[in-house]
Design an enzyme around this catalytic site. Structure first.
Site, PDB file in Angstrom:
ATOM      1  NE  ARG A 127      27.949  17.801  53.255  1.00 28.77           N
ATOM      2  CZ  ARG A 127      29.035  17.874  54.040  1.00 28.77           C
ATOM      3  NH1 ARG A 127      30.125  17.197  53.716  1.00 28.77           N
ATOM      4  NH2 ARG A 127      29.018  18.583  55.160  1.00 28.77           N
ATOM      5  CE  LYS A 154      15.404   7.339  52.406  1.00 24.54           C
ATOM      6  NZ  LYS A 154      16.444   7.241  51.391  1.00 24.54           N
ATOM      7  CE1 TYR A 189      20.032   8.106  50.171  1.00 27.29           C
ATOM      8  CE2 TYR A 189      20.793   6.866  48.297  1.00 27.29           C
ATOM      9  CZ  TYR A 189      20.214   7.982  48.820  1.00 27.29           C
ATOM     10  OH  TYR A 189      19.829   8.999  47.995  1.00 27.29           O
ATOM     11  CB  SER A 238      11.027   8.028  45.359  1.00 33.45           C
ATOM     12  OG  SER A 238      11.776   8.708  46.357  1.00 33.45           O
ATOM     13  CB  SER A 273      16.765   3.786  40.785  1.00 31.07           C
ATOM     14  OG  SER A 273      17.752   4.481  41.520  1.00 31.07           O
ATOM     15  N   GLY A 274      17.654   1.636  43.170  1.00 29.99           N
ATOM     16  CA  GLY A 274      18.402   0.502  43.718  1.00 29.99           C
ATOM     17  C   GLY A 274      19.643   0.058  42.969  1.00 29.99           C
ATOM     18  N   GLY A 275      20.181   0.876  42.085  1.00 29.54           N
ATOM     19  CA  GLY A 275      21.385   0.481  41.354  1.00 29.54           C
ATOM     20  C   GLY A 275      21.108   0.125  39.892  1.00 29.54           C
ATOM     21  CD  GLU A 277      13.816   3.706  50.655  1.00 31.35           C
ATOM     22  OE1 GLU A 277      13.729   4.852  51.139  1.00 31.35           O
ATOM     23  OE2 GLU A 277      14.685   3.374  49.857  1.00 31.35           O
ATOM     24  CE  LYS A 281      13.221   5.829  47.633  1.00 24.16           C
ATOM     25  NZ  LYS A 281      13.804   7.162  47.555  1.00 24.16           N
ATOM     26  CG  ASP A 285      17.333  10.750  50.977  1.00 24.59           C
ATOM     27  OD1 ASP A 285      17.342  10.582  49.751  1.00 24.59           O
ATOM     28  OD2 ASP A 285      17.099   9.825  51.779  1.00 24.59           O
ATOM     29  CD  GLU A 319      17.408  -0.258  48.548  1.00 26.93           C
ATOM     30  OE1 GLU A 319      17.469   0.858  49.101  1.00 26.93           O
ATOM     31  OE2 GLU A 319      18.170  -0.614  47.629  1.00 26.93           O
TER      32      GLU A 319
HETATM   33  P1  13P Z   1      18.186   4.945  44.804  1.00 29.56           P
HETATM   34  O1  13P Z   1      17.183   5.391  43.788  1.00 29.56           O
HETATM   35  O2  13P Z   1      19.576   5.399  44.499  1.00 29.56           O
HETATM   36  O3  13P Z   1      18.110   3.470  45.074  1.00 29.56           O
HETATM   37  O4  13P Z   1      17.815   5.692  46.162  1.00 29.56           O
HETATM   38  C1  13P Z   1      17.202   5.062  47.201  1.00 29.56           C
HETATM   39  C2  13P Z   1      16.764   5.977  48.244  1.00 29.56           C
HETATM   40  O5  13P Z   1      16.255   5.511  49.256  1.00 29.56           O
HETATM   41  C3  13P Z   1      16.883   7.425  48.098  1.00 29.56           C
HETATM   42  O6  13P Z   1      16.055   8.120  48.981  1.00 29.56           O
END
Ligand code: 13P
Length: 395
Positions: free
Chosen positions: A92, A182, A395, A333, A306-308, A222, A264, A70, A224
């Site tokens: 894209r 999301k 993001y 996710s 995954s956050g990097g 989410e 998430k 996304d 984060e």
């Molecule tokens: P990542 O797994 O790259 O951190 O993605 C986070 C996200 O919010 C994708 O929807």
């Protein structure tokens, strides 16, 4: 106001079910005789409740998780630039087509989060992307937030926009086939986080969750907690506990049905610049401790970002969390941790499409095994072990 009359007042605008009564004791604890009074517990449910619960369960099905693709057009542009492609709609679409038409993807992927542009796109043969997903038993989802902007009055923190018009947008997304949503907001540990930023993040998520449920979309919640910082894992645990307690407080205030949401979270790790790295076992221990303290078992699924982290790291950490049964489905996710090798394999060349799709299946299968606690990193490529952390990532 007594619950009974409160519920009656609200009956026309919101639907309330389960006016269950129970008996509450009153009087001093030393007293052996108790007066009793009737108390009603209202449980909010809208027209979509049953469907929401079903959708959330489908996404949280054993051995499956979410493919997050996304990225906003700007972020997708960065992905394309990394392999020398221009950020055009055609490129894209080509990239998303490669991902969404991977044969067999539904064996490991239960949901795909799309950007608005992708939700309305089709393959070059004219088949809607949402139909490609449905054929694989993958639930289409949609990113509905409008991104982060500076939060005035805070310590250089941000807040997430997108509530204005969200109900009508959600109705349209539902018509187009989306069944979950999301909303990603962030909390920065090096910036504080300030009480204001945490409250704003939690309140925004709760409002979004209520609006999504009202329109038939399962909200992915989410907040984060960014990896940025040199703090130890204990500090992340402390912040994560604070953030999630506020999120659940406001979810309850907004009458969000917990059985019809997905979370998430970030994993609880040391800051990316901390002197020591933590093992998957330590990350699993801290993350599960935090979740068990803060997340009711009514929530069906925890779908980590995954956050990097590198692709392999993200998979190993998930695997470590699934070594014993959990109260919720604990899965993935991932965006970066599912796409990195795919992009590098594809390079924008049609002749590489099949190989790129195979590499997506390799990562999806690895994470599927990790969801079941059966993954081993043996034979993983060097590329998949490369970290993808970017300071101040947007993001
Ligand atoms: P990542 O797994 O790259 O951190 O993605 C986070 C996200 O919010 C994708 O929807």
């Amino acid at each position: 106001m007594a619950w009974a009359s409160f519920a009656k007042l609200n009956a026309a605008s919101s639907q309330w079910i389960g006016q269950q009564s129970f008996t509450q004791r009153t009087g001093s604890s030393s007293s052996t005789r108790f007066a009793t009074r009737r108390v009603s517990v209202p449980i909010r449910a809208g027209a979509y409740t049953e469907e929401l619960v079903k959708t959330a369960k489908t996404i949280a099905s054993p051995g499956r998780g979410i493919l997050a693709i996304d990225e906003s057009n700007a972020t997708c542009g960065k992905r394309l630039a990394s392999i020398g492609l221009d950020n055009t709609e055609t490129n894209r679409q080509a990239y998303r087509q490669l991902l969404l038409t991977t044969p067999g993807l539904g064996d490991y992927i239960s949901g795909a989060i799309l950007f608005e542009e992708t939700l309305y796109q089709s393959t070059t043969d004219g088949k809607k992307f949402v139909d490609c997903l449905r054929e694989e038993n993958i639930v289409p989802g949609i990113k509905v937030d409008k991104g982060l902007v500076p939060l005035p009055g805070s310590n250089n923190e941000s807040w997430c926009q997108g509530l204005d018009g969200l109900a009508s947008r959600s109705t349209e997304y539902y018509k187009q086939g989306a069944r979950f949503a999301k909303w990603r907001t962030v909390v920065s540990i090096p910036c504080g986080p300030s009480a204001l930023a945490v409250k704003e993040a939690a309140w925004g998520l709760a409002r979004y969750a209520a609006i999504s449920q009202d329109n038939g979309l399962v909200p992915i919640v989410e907040p984060e907690i960014l990896l940025d910082g040199d703090h130890p894992i204990e500090r992340t645990l402390e912040v994560a506990e604070k953030v999630w307690s506020e999120v659940f407080f406001y979810l309850a205030e907004n009458n969000v049905v917990l059985e019809g949401i997905l979370l998430k979270p970030s994993m609880v790790t040391p800051g990316a610049e901390h002197k020591e790295k933590a093992s998957p076992e330590t990350i699993a221990k801290y993350t599960l401790t935090m979740l068990k303290r803060r997340v009711p078992p009514a929530v069906p699924g925890i779908m980590f970002l995954s956050g990097g982290q590198s692709e392999v790291e993200a998979t190993l950490n998930l695997n470590a969390m699934n070594q014993a049964p959990n109260p919720w489905h604990v899965s993935f996710s991932y965006a970066r941790a599912l796409q990195n090798t795919v992009l590098k394999t594809w390079q924008g060349r049609p002749e590489n499409t099949e190989a790129a799709q195979k590499s997506l299946l390799v990562r999806a299968k690895a994470n599927s095994l990790a969801q079941l606690g059966k993954y081993s990193a043996e034979g993983e490529s060097e590329e998949a072990k490369k970290g993808m952390f970017v300071k101040g990532y947007t993001y």
